[in-house]
Design an enzyme around this catalytic site. Sequence first.
Site, PDB file in Angstrom:
ATOM      1  N   ASP A   1      35.939  30.261  27.817  1.00  0.00           N
ATOM      2  CA  ASP A   1      35.562  31.655  27.589  1.00  0.00           C
ATOM      3  C   ASP A   1      36.183  32.514  28.695  1.00  0.00           C
ATOM      4  O   ASP A   1      36.694  32.003  29.697  1.00  0.00           O
ATOM      5  CB  ASP A   1      34.030  31.796  27.552  1.00  0.00           C
ATOM      6  CG  ASP A   1      33.593  33.047  26.789  1.00  0.00           C
ATOM      7  OD1 ASP A   1      34.431  33.938  26.574  1.00  0.00           O
ATOM      8  OD2 ASP A   1      32.409  33.130  26.426  1.00  0.00           O
TER       9      ASP A   1
ATOM     10  N   GLU B   1      26.696  41.134  25.312  1.00  0.00           N
ATOM     11  CA  GLU B   1      26.503  40.114  26.350  1.00  0.00           C
ATOM     12  C   GLU B   1      25.379  40.495  27.326  1.00  0.00           C
ATOM     13  O   GLU B   1      24.349  41.004  26.926  1.00  0.00           O
ATOM     14  CB  GLU B   1      27.833  39.836  27.069  1.00  0.00           C
ATOM     15  CG  GLU B   1      28.898  39.342  26.058  1.00  0.00           C
ATOM     16  CD  GLU B   1      30.161  38.839  26.715  1.00  0.00           C
ATOM     17  OE1 GLU B   1      30.086  38.073  27.669  1.00  0.00           O
ATOM     18  OE2 GLU B   1      31.249  39.215  26.225  1.00  0.00           O
TER      19      GLU B   1
HETATM   20  C1  BGC Z   1      36.560  42.165  27.804  1.00  0.00           C
HETATM   21  C2  BGC Z   1      35.714  41.367  26.862  1.00  0.00           C
HETATM   22  C3  BGC Z   1      35.139  40.203  27.568  1.00  0.00           C
HETATM   23  C4  BGC Z   1      34.399  40.667  28.801  1.00  0.00           C
HETATM   24  C5  BGC Z   1      33.850  39.510  29.553  1.00  0.00           C
HETATM   25  C6  BGC Z   1      35.730  42.600  28.979  1.00  0.00           C
HETATM   26  O1  BGC Z   1      36.474  43.333  29.862  1.00  0.00           O
HETATM   27  O2  BGC Z   1      37.127  43.244  27.164  1.00  0.00           O
HETATM   28  O3  BGC Z   1      36.433  40.918  25.761  1.00  0.00           O
HETATM   29  O4  BGC Z   1      34.315  39.487  26.725  1.00  0.00           O
HETATM   30  O5  BGC Z   1      35.195  41.478  29.623  1.00  0.00           O
HETATM   31  O6  BGC Z   1      33.249  39.883  30.746  1.00  0.00           O
HETATM   32  C1  BGC Z   2      32.644  36.234  25.149  1.00  0.00           C
HETATM   33  C2  BGC Z   2      33.288  35.531  23.977  1.00  0.00           C
HETATM   34  C3  BGC Z   2      34.539  36.218  23.576  1.00  0.00           C
HETATM   35  C4  BGC Z   2      35.455  36.389  24.760  1.00  0.00           C
HETATM   36  C5  BGC Z   2      36.732  37.127  24.439  1.00  0.00           C
HETATM   37  C6  BGC Z   2      33.616  36.538  26.241  1.00  0.00           C
HETATM   38  O1  BGC Z   2      33.057  37.352  27.209  1.00  0.00           O
HETATM   39  O2  BGC Z   2      31.590  35.440  25.640  1.00  0.00           O
HETATM   40  O3  BGC Z   2      32.372  35.455  22.915  1.00  0.00           O
HETATM   41  O4  BGC Z   2      35.165  35.508  22.543  1.00  0.00           O
HETATM   42  O5  BGC Z   2      34.782  37.110  25.756  1.00  0.00           O
HETATM   43  O6  BGC Z   2      36.534  38.479  24.305  1.00  0.00           O
END
Ligand code: BGC
Ligand code: BGC
Length: 676
Positions: A334, A543
């Site tokens: 991830d 999240e």
């Molecule tokens: C991204 C997300 C990612 C997240 C994780 C963001 O800056 O755009 O896709 O899931 O950071 O912390």
């Molecule tokens: C998320 C994932 C996601 C990834 C890419 C992460 O922060 O937990 O679910 O696929 O970002 O954006």
Amino acid sequence: MSFADRVIPVCLKVVLACAGGALLQACAPSDAGKAASPAVAAAPASVAVQWPHVTSEVKQDPQLEARIGALLQKLTLEQKVAQMVQPDIRSVTPKDVRTYRLGSVLNGGGAWPGNNKHAKVADWVALADEFYNASIDTAAPIPIIWGTDAVHGHNNVIGATLFPHNIGLGAAHDPDLIERIGSITAIEVAVTGIDWAFAPTLAVVRDDRWGRTYESYSEDPEIVRAYAGRMVRGLQGIAGTPQFLDASHVVATAKHFIGDGGTDRGVDRGDNLSSEQQLLDIHGQGYLTALAAGAQTVMASYNSWQGWKLHGNKHLIVDVLKTQMGFDGLVVSDWNGIDEVQGCTIDKCMQSVNAGVDLFMVPDDWKAFITNTVAQVRNGDIDESRIDDAVTRILRVKLRAGLFEKGKPSARPLANKSELLGAAPQSELLGAAPHREVARQAVRESLVLLKNKNGILPLARKLNVLVAGDGADNIGKQSGGWTLTWQGTDNTNADFPGATSIFAGIKAAVTAAGGTAALSADGSFRQKPDVAIVVFGEQPYAEYFGNVKSIDYQGRDGADAALLARLKKAGIPVVSIFLSGRPLWVNPEINASDAFVAAWLPGSEGAGIADVIFRNEQGTVNHDFSGKLSFSWPRQASETALNRNDPGYDALFAYGFGLTFADRDTLDDDLPVGGK
Ligand code: BGC
Ligand code: BGC
């Protein structure tokens, strides 16, 4: 709560794989920053769980395997490691792909070509072409694979069809619909030239304080298991048929492996304290059908299991997933997930490589990651056979996905077919009317009727309707997180061409029948309406931004409850449409409502709500409510971990609850509001 509070010091008894079953005592230290992850992965001794072998519908093909072997031989160590990284499009250029021979890219939540939220389909395809061309511009070409979070439709792309988030789909109890949604999502992703969707999420959420509750179909493994394989089939096509991963399908991801929905207190990225048997019986059930349907990728989870971060957990990734369950696709980390592992940084993590992660989502620091990983192979920290295994799996997925034959993204059959671009009308296009029709059906099926005093619903159409609440005409709010932006915030209705707000759907329904619909977010009115429909609920989040300490709703500091109470006091019948990513304690709001609908996060087709709450023009039932709770609804605000089959289970609305128009509801306006 500080991070340290939730990192449980663990002193685990472990069976070392090499010790032939002998019991050894290993104490995994725990520090304030990171959960422990023993360098030698092993399972707690108390559990000897045999995970089922899953027979995948995707069979190994000897010819394809031979091709992998031949390709692998041509790669230097640096090139192999470069196949193993996945930078974000904000931190990588096509030139980098050519220079380093990178294997993959992603666009994270809210990443668009040219950093332009309104990037057109043609911009996505053009960028996909640039990456692709760069990847094959060599004597031994290996096409790049691009992944995206298409988690409720192709949600980073303006104009795409947005389906209800998974929590709403869980209430629909309709596996056929899930497969249809998967196939439409695949088509819309393919239109933009992208190969891979990071979906479905198979979390089984056990504590609704978790900020990702809405990404889950259910608190119960039953629905997750029933849906997982069908969603994978929809996205990838049916294995063994010519449609499998053809031009209309994309690679799927079963995520997040494993136990993401079961962290202590629902803390995102926290610790799952389940036994290994519970891990299988609750959190593992979706993987059984997803892998059987041939899911080609699995994403490692940010959480720990019994103090071990999944990204460093060789027992679960290699012994369980790859060996016992027999998964032969690739495991992707991830977003900066390796940084969760003790002893690792965002650009260096032999623990994770050795634990069986194959492809590394290192969005920004990918250059250093390549350098560090190559050095770790050279100094013996990582065996080169592990690198070969990882690249073998990556190539297997690329070959199965047909990337070597599909050609450049713009040359693929569905590329650029977008109504927004004025292309010839076709049934299979980004945001196409038939796609929106399915999303609207999904909205109808996802709605759960919790209260219907005196049978106020269904409403007649020829009424003067007041439509109130800050969610009434707000497509961003009705769509939630992972919508154009990562958090789903900073969107206006202008960002959703072709979509319909809940108000717009109501207005169309009543005006066609000679009624009126007045929009008034604060609920003020000049002429007393026949009925008020109030649309309110949680603001978008994603999240850990969505982690909460309490599930007491208290919307806008009580302003929502006050608005409902005001309308009720004025003698106006009130129909509440509640937008939320989880069940919440809303007794005051329910008491102030004649009807109360849990609408979850319906997405772009807000008209699905009017379809159900209004009668048809003949005055009979148009669509009845059919949604049933896939999450238990709390009687007390303290019931954050309230799940079917719990001892002493006492929900206000139990798992499976949902009224239809034929039910005579006995609920009055007297739910307790004190002592929560
Ligand atoms: C991204 C997300 C990612 C997240 C994780 C963001 O800056 O755009 O896709 O899931 O950071 O912390
Ligand atoms: C998320 C994932 C996601 C990834 C890419 C992460 O922060 O937990 O679910 O696929 O970002 O954006």
